[in-house]
Design an enzyme around this catalytic site. Structure first.
Site, mmCIF file in Angstrom:
data_model
loop_
_atom_site.group_PDB
_atom_site.id
_atom_site.type_symbol
_atom_site.label_atom_id
_atom_site.label_comp_id
_atom_site.label_asym_id
_atom_site.label_seq_id
_atom_site.Cartn_x
_atom_site.Cartn_y
_atom_site.Cartn_z
ATOM 1 N N THR A 105 39.576 40.333 43.197
ATOM 2 C CA THR A 105 38.146 40.102 42.951
ATOM 3 C C THR A 105 37.314 41.350 43.192
ATOM 4 O O THR A 105 36.279 41.553 42.560
ATOM 5 C CB THR A 105 37.662 38.964 43.874
ATOM 6 O OG1 THR A 105 38.362 37.794 43.507
ATOM 7 C CG2 THR A 105 36.181 38.710 43.740
ATOM 8 N N SER A 162 46.038 38.593 42.885
ATOM 9 C CA SER A 162 47.147 38.694 43.837
ATOM 10 C C SER A 162 48.074 37.483 43.801
ATOM 11 O O SER A 162 49.162 37.506 44.371
ATOM 12 C CB SER A 162 46.630 38.944 45.253
ATOM 13 O OG SER A 162 45.892 37.852 45.711
ATOM 14 N N THR A 170 42.384 38.431 47.302
ATOM 15 C CA THR A 170 42.386 37.728 48.594
ATOM 16 C C THR A 170 43.422 36.610 48.668
ATOM 17 O O THR A 170 43.816 36.207 49.757
ATOM 18 C CB THR A 170 41.000 37.116 48.876
ATOM 19 O OG1 THR A 170 40.677 36.216 47.812
ATOM 20 C CG2 THR A 170 39.940 38.181 49.019
ATOM 21 N N ASP A 171 43.850 36.087 47.500
ATOM 22 C CA ASP A 171 44.662 34.861 47.527
ATOM 23 C C ASP A 171 46.019 35.033 48.217
ATOM 24 O O ASP A 171 46.534 34.079 48.802
ATOM 25 C CB ASP A 171 44.841 34.304 46.109
ATOM 26 C CG ASP A 171 43.556 33.655 45.605
ATOM 27 O OD1 ASP A 171 42.623 33.499 46.415
ATOM 28 O OD2 ASP A 171 43.490 33.300 44.415
HETATM 29 N N1 GLU Z 1 42.879 35.053 42.624
HETATM 30 C C1 GLU Z 1 42.500 36.425 42.620
HETATM 31 C C2 GLU Z 1 43.343 37.270 43.553
HETATM 32 O O1 GLU Z 1 43.867 36.822 44.525
HETATM 33 C C3 GLU Z 1 41.079 36.612 42.987
HETATM 34 C C4 GLU Z 1 40.806 36.190 44.386
HETATM 35 C C5 GLU Z 1 40.200 37.273 45.188
HETATM 36 O O2 GLU Z 1 40.562 38.442 45.106
HETATM 37 O O3 GLU Z 1 39.284 36.926 45.949
HETATM 38 O O4 GLU Z 1 43.459 38.444 43.310
#
Ligand code: GLU
Length: 346
Positions: free
Chosen positions: A34, A81, A114-115
């Protein structure tokens, strides 16, 4: 002769002044997520495209970071991720090891989705052979959002990576002015900004008023003191996670046996408990040569060894982090007692 001495003194003065003015060198390795995300609308904070911006755009969004360090950037991947796989995370680990072995690199920042940020930092916490700072950062709001959190997080990550005070603390995770350890920090909320927490152990420190405040150290082994490494490792050994619940079917263990999993993390109820049905399935998997580790679905606390149940115990590792440790442990040994020791040490 006099001229030569004069030239030598001039050269010395020049290099001393260059050293005094020289900043630490921090390399930013971008992997997507993100923090590099874009949405058509500035109020859109879900359903956007993750991993849209390149590393140069991330760096250019925070010119203030040059106050702390000379910065260079590399694009390792540009993905959400949830699409991270161990061939990518091990490649990332190898690149970090190469960079930190250089005298002209003082620290590394990694941007990541973040995932699965519970996982990659913990892998590197076990495979990076340096006490120089390795700092992961991320964002919950895409770069296009009102109050995007990425730029400030990246700025603080660079500040921490550039600081000698950050050395030998294990791999770090920095978001929202908080510094967390890769060992304990987890994503605890689907959409909130302050999602990364270690509910029992807390943060290692924080940033306030542009200053770093260190408050805790972790006791677990990491980085330079870890026996694990990324050499000759293209992907991690297959370790699967099986969730426990009332009525959970034993056939998940059969599937793991059929697919030649080397390890199983069982996410047990409470202190890693399991029904008599699952207990039998665990024994069957162990007979097939699979290392079974019991963890807990409660989200905190220690899963302890059991007198009655088979399997090893995950200590305080979350199931996701336990998978990483078991996979690395299996690159070293299949001895249950040694693996159990790793679970207490790391
Ligand atoms: N689902 C995506 C990831 O993990 C976006 C979530 C994020 O980075 O906050 O890269």
């Amino acid at each position: 002769m006099l001229l030569r001495i004069f030239a030598a003194i001039l050269l010395m003065l020049f290099s001393v002044s260059a050293m005094a003015g020289s900043k630490p060198h921090v390399v930013i390795l971008a992997t997507g997520g993100t923090i590099a995300g874009e949405a058509p609308d500035n109020t859109q904070t879900t359903g956007y495209k993750a991993g849209a911006l390149g590393v140069e755009a991330l760096i250019n969004a925070v010119p203030e970071a040059k106050k702390y360090a000379d910065i260079s950037g590399e694009q390792v991947a540009n993905i959400g991720s949830e699409n991270m796989t161990s061939d990518v995370t091990l490649r990332l680990s190898r690149r970090v090891n190469q960079l930190l072995a250089r005298d002209d690199v003082n620290g590394v920042v990694i941007t990541h989705g973040t995932d699965t940020l519970d996982e990659t930092p913990y892998l590197l916490n076990l495979t990076v052979k340096s006490d120089k700072p390795v700092v992961f950062t991320a964002a919950m709001r895409p770069s296009t959002a009102i109050s995007a959190d990425g730029p400030m997080n990246l700025l603080e990550a660079v500040q921490i990576a550039a600081s000698p005070s950050s050395r030998d603390r294990g791999v770090l995770m920095v978001m929202n002015d908080r510094i967390g350890s890769a060992r304990f920090t987890r994503k605890t909320n689907t959409t909130a900004l302050d999602t990364f927490k270690a509910p029992e152990q807390g943060y290692l420190g924080q940033i306030a008023g542009g200053r770093i405040y260190w408050e805790n150290r972790i006791e677990k082994k990491h980085t330079k003191n870890s026996v694990f490494d990324d050499r000759n490792l293209k992907v991690l050994p297959q370790v699967v996670i099986i969730q426990g619940y009332q009525d959970d079917p034993a056939y998940m263990f059969d599937a793991a046996i059929e697919h030649h999993a080397q390890g199983i993390i069982y996410v047990g109820t409470g202190n890693g408990s399991a029904s008599t049905r699952i207990e039998a399935a665990m024994r069957k998997a162990e007979k097939a040569g699979i290392i079974v580790v019991r963890s807990s679905r409660t989200g905190s606390g220690i899963a302890t060894m059991s007198d009655s149940l088979p399997g090893l115990a995950a200590d305080s590792l979350s199931p996701d982090k336990a998978r990483i440790l078991l996979a690395l442990a299996l690159t070293k040994t299949h001895r249950p007692d040694t693996i159990q020791k790793y679970f207490h040490q790391y």
